[in-house]
Design a protein around this motif. Structure first.
Motif, PDB file in Angstrom:
ATOM      1  N   ARG A  45      52.051 -38.699 -17.737  1.00  0.00           N
ATOM      2  CA  ARG A  45      53.374 -38.956 -17.162  1.00  0.00           C
ATOM      3  C   ARG A  45      53.274 -39.174 -15.653  1.00  0.00           C
ATOM      4  N   GLU A  46      52.472 -38.365 -14.987  1.00  0.00           N
ATOM      5  CA  GLU A  46      52.301 -38.552 -13.548  1.00  0.00           C
ATOM      6  C   GLU A  46      51.613 -39.875 -13.235  1.00  0.00           C
TER       7      GLU A  46
ATOM      8  N   LYS B 172      51.826 -42.584 -15.006  1.00  0.00           N
ATOM      9  CA  LYS B 172      52.857 -43.606 -15.227  1.00  0.00           C
ATOM     10  C   LYS B 172      53.787 -43.696 -14.021  1.00  0.00           C
ATOM     11  N   GLU B 173      54.212 -42.543 -13.524  1.00  0.00           N
ATOM     12  CA  GLU B 173      55.142 -42.521 -12.384  1.00  0.00           C
ATOM     13  C   GLU B 173      54.506 -43.079 -11.123  1.00  0.00           C
ATOM     14  N   LYS B 174      53.190 -42.902 -10.970  1.00  0.00           N
ATOM     15  CA  LYS B 174      52.481 -43.378  -9.780  1.00  0.00           C
ATOM     16  C   LYS B 174      51.976 -44.812  -9.910  1.00  0.00           C
TER      17      LYS B 174
END
Length: 497
Positions: A173-174, A176-178
């Motif tokens: 998830r991190e 993806k966010e970055k």
């Protein structure tokens, strides 16, 4: 005994007979995070990766992790993450110092540090050896167990997960966010279709977090299936003392292994991979045939020897194989019931493989304890024996040795060996299994029936098979009357006649 330990400073003074890293360790950058850096990983996947670094691929160093205990980190950190791999055979031993580990995080101490490692852009593979229990799935349904304590905790605490699945999904998830790419998830656990199991568990966990995340994970990760094989017994203090005499320094993180090693991998990596084939790995389109050969022959026979041998008073597998009746039992099991239940890949020499297994089981230097192999049998025997048993029953094949194996396991979880000594049974279902034995011990037919009705191990499709129940009851009766060793001798004499 010297107080010096293996580390960067003492490495050059090791004997010339010891193989040492021939590459510049300071130039190695990490490309892999491994979850569960126990002895097997250090004797197997890390050994293959070490060879890759020796061949000049310097961007595949490993960041290790422990999801539970600091023990391995506390052994490795003072040694600059160097450790010895000792390959032991009847002909002697070879020692190699492994240097591919760059760091090791203990998840309970700092979940954030492990998440940070997993979100580094250069990490392209996340590999796992977390045992079957670490996948937090429900064996009865095949789905993620959302009521598992670690899963419930992780869904409520995304910044401090406990499970491997939690760390993987929240790291993705991190990423993806970055705007970072995903990575390949590489299960190296001894489970059938391990990549597909891991894919399903990760997908279900991600879906429980966020449907969009689950879709992104599906598109940006891969989960190749693998088959791993190497016998890696627990390292003892005696092993460490003997190694200290050989090295001249103390290595508290040493691992012992047999010379044989095998790694078959589905070639499906989203962001590249090390050239592990140069170290002996086999890349294929379909791992399953190799997996079934290993599970049903090697693991099936290993467990057969472990339960029967332990009950008969033998400490190691090599001790069991030194008894002619047990050696004959192993040979017959491999050649008949186990081999009948596998498909042979093109070019695979099954006869040679069976002979290798008998030689490996007879390796006196390894001291692979029967009690260690017998651990967690309720989790292992569905894969090791029941697939073979189903095949034999469906095709009218022999089940004598499979039912002997099951009878020995039932005797083992009853917690008393043939000499009347108490057994320390290490199994997640130990209490339930012993209760069945205690209640029905005096009636072998009943005992066979209630075990076949125990669905956490046997499912619900064997309990009405009268042929199986009768064969199992016959063996339980024989073991009560004659004991395991005499039972094996009589069986082998009958077969030879």
């Amino acid at each position: 005994m010297t107080q010096e330990t293996l580390n960067n400073q003492t490495l050059p003074q090791l004997p010339a007979s010891v193989t040492k890293p021939g590459y510049n360790r300071t130039a190695v950058t990490p490309g892999i995070v491994h979850l569960g850096t126990g002895a097997f990983h250090r004797a197997h996947q890390a050994r293959y990766t070490e060879e890759v670094l020796e061949n000049g691929e310097s961007d595949w160093g490993i960041i290790g992790s422990s999801l539970r205990s600091p023990t391995v980190r506390d052994q490795l950190a003072p040694q600059n993450y160097l450790y010895s791999l000792v390959e032991k055979s009847n002909d002697g031993e070879q020692i190699r110092v492994i240097g591919c580990l760059r760091d090791l995080h203990v998840a309970p101490e700092s979940p954030r540090a492990l998440l940070d490692a997993l979100t580094r852009e250069e990490i392209r593979i996340v590999s796992l050896t977390i045992t079957e229990k670490g996948y937090c799935h429900d064996p009865a349904t095949g789905n993620l167990n959302l009521n598992h304590p670690d899963i419930r905790h992780d869904l409520a605490n995304p910044q401090a997960p406990k499970s491997a699945l939690g760390f993987i999904v929240y790291a993705l998830r991190e990423r993806k966010e970055k705007g970072l790419p995903g990575f390949t998830l590489l299960s190296c656990d001894n489970l059938p279709n391990n990549g597909r199991l891991l894919r399903q568990m990760v997908s279900e966990f991600a879906r429980a977090v966020d449907a969009d995340l689950a879709e992104w994970v599906e598109e940006n990760t891969s989960c190749p299936c693998t088959m791993i094989d190497r016998i890696v017994p627990a390292t003892t203090d005696a092993d460490r003392d003997a190694l200290e005499n050989a090295l001249g320094v103390r290595d508290n993180a040493a691992v012992m292994a047999e010379p044989f090693t095998q790694w078959v991998v589905e070639d499906n990596f989203v962001r590249g991979r090390p050239a592990w084939e140069k170290a002996g790995a086999t890349f294929v389109e379909d791992v399953e045939p190799y997996e079934l050969i290993k599970l049903r022959l090697l693991n099936g026979c290993h467990s057969l020897l472990a339960y029967s041998g332990y009950l008969a008073g033998f400490e190691t597998v090599a001790d069991v194989m030194a008894e002619p009746a047990f050696a004959a039992l192993a040979k017959q099991f491999l050649a008949s019931e186990a081999s009948n239940a596998v498909k042979i890949p093109e070019g695979f020499d099954l006869e040679k493989y069976r002979q290798q297994l008998l030689e490996r089981f007879s390796n006196r230097a390894l001291r692979h304890r029967t009690w260690q192999i017998a651990m967690d049998g309720s989790q292992k025997i569905p894969q090791r024996w029941l697939g073979t048993l189903h095949h034999q029953l469906d095709n009218g094949g022999a089940i004598d040795l499979l039912t002997f194996a099951l009878a020995c396991w039932i005797r083992y979880v009853g917690a008393v060996d043939d000499a009347g000594k108490a057994i320390e049974v290490s199994d997640p279902l130990a209490k339930e299994l012993k209760a069945l034995c205690d209640k029905h011990r005096d009636n072998p037919r009943e005992l066979a029936g209630v075990f076949l009705q125990f669905t956490p191990v046997f499912g619900d499709d064997l309990q009405h098979n009268q042929r199986l129940q009768q064969a199992l009851a016959t063996w339980l009766t024989s073991l009560d009357k004659h004991g395991v060793l005499n039972g094996v001798r009589m069986q082998m004499e009958t077969t030879e006649a």
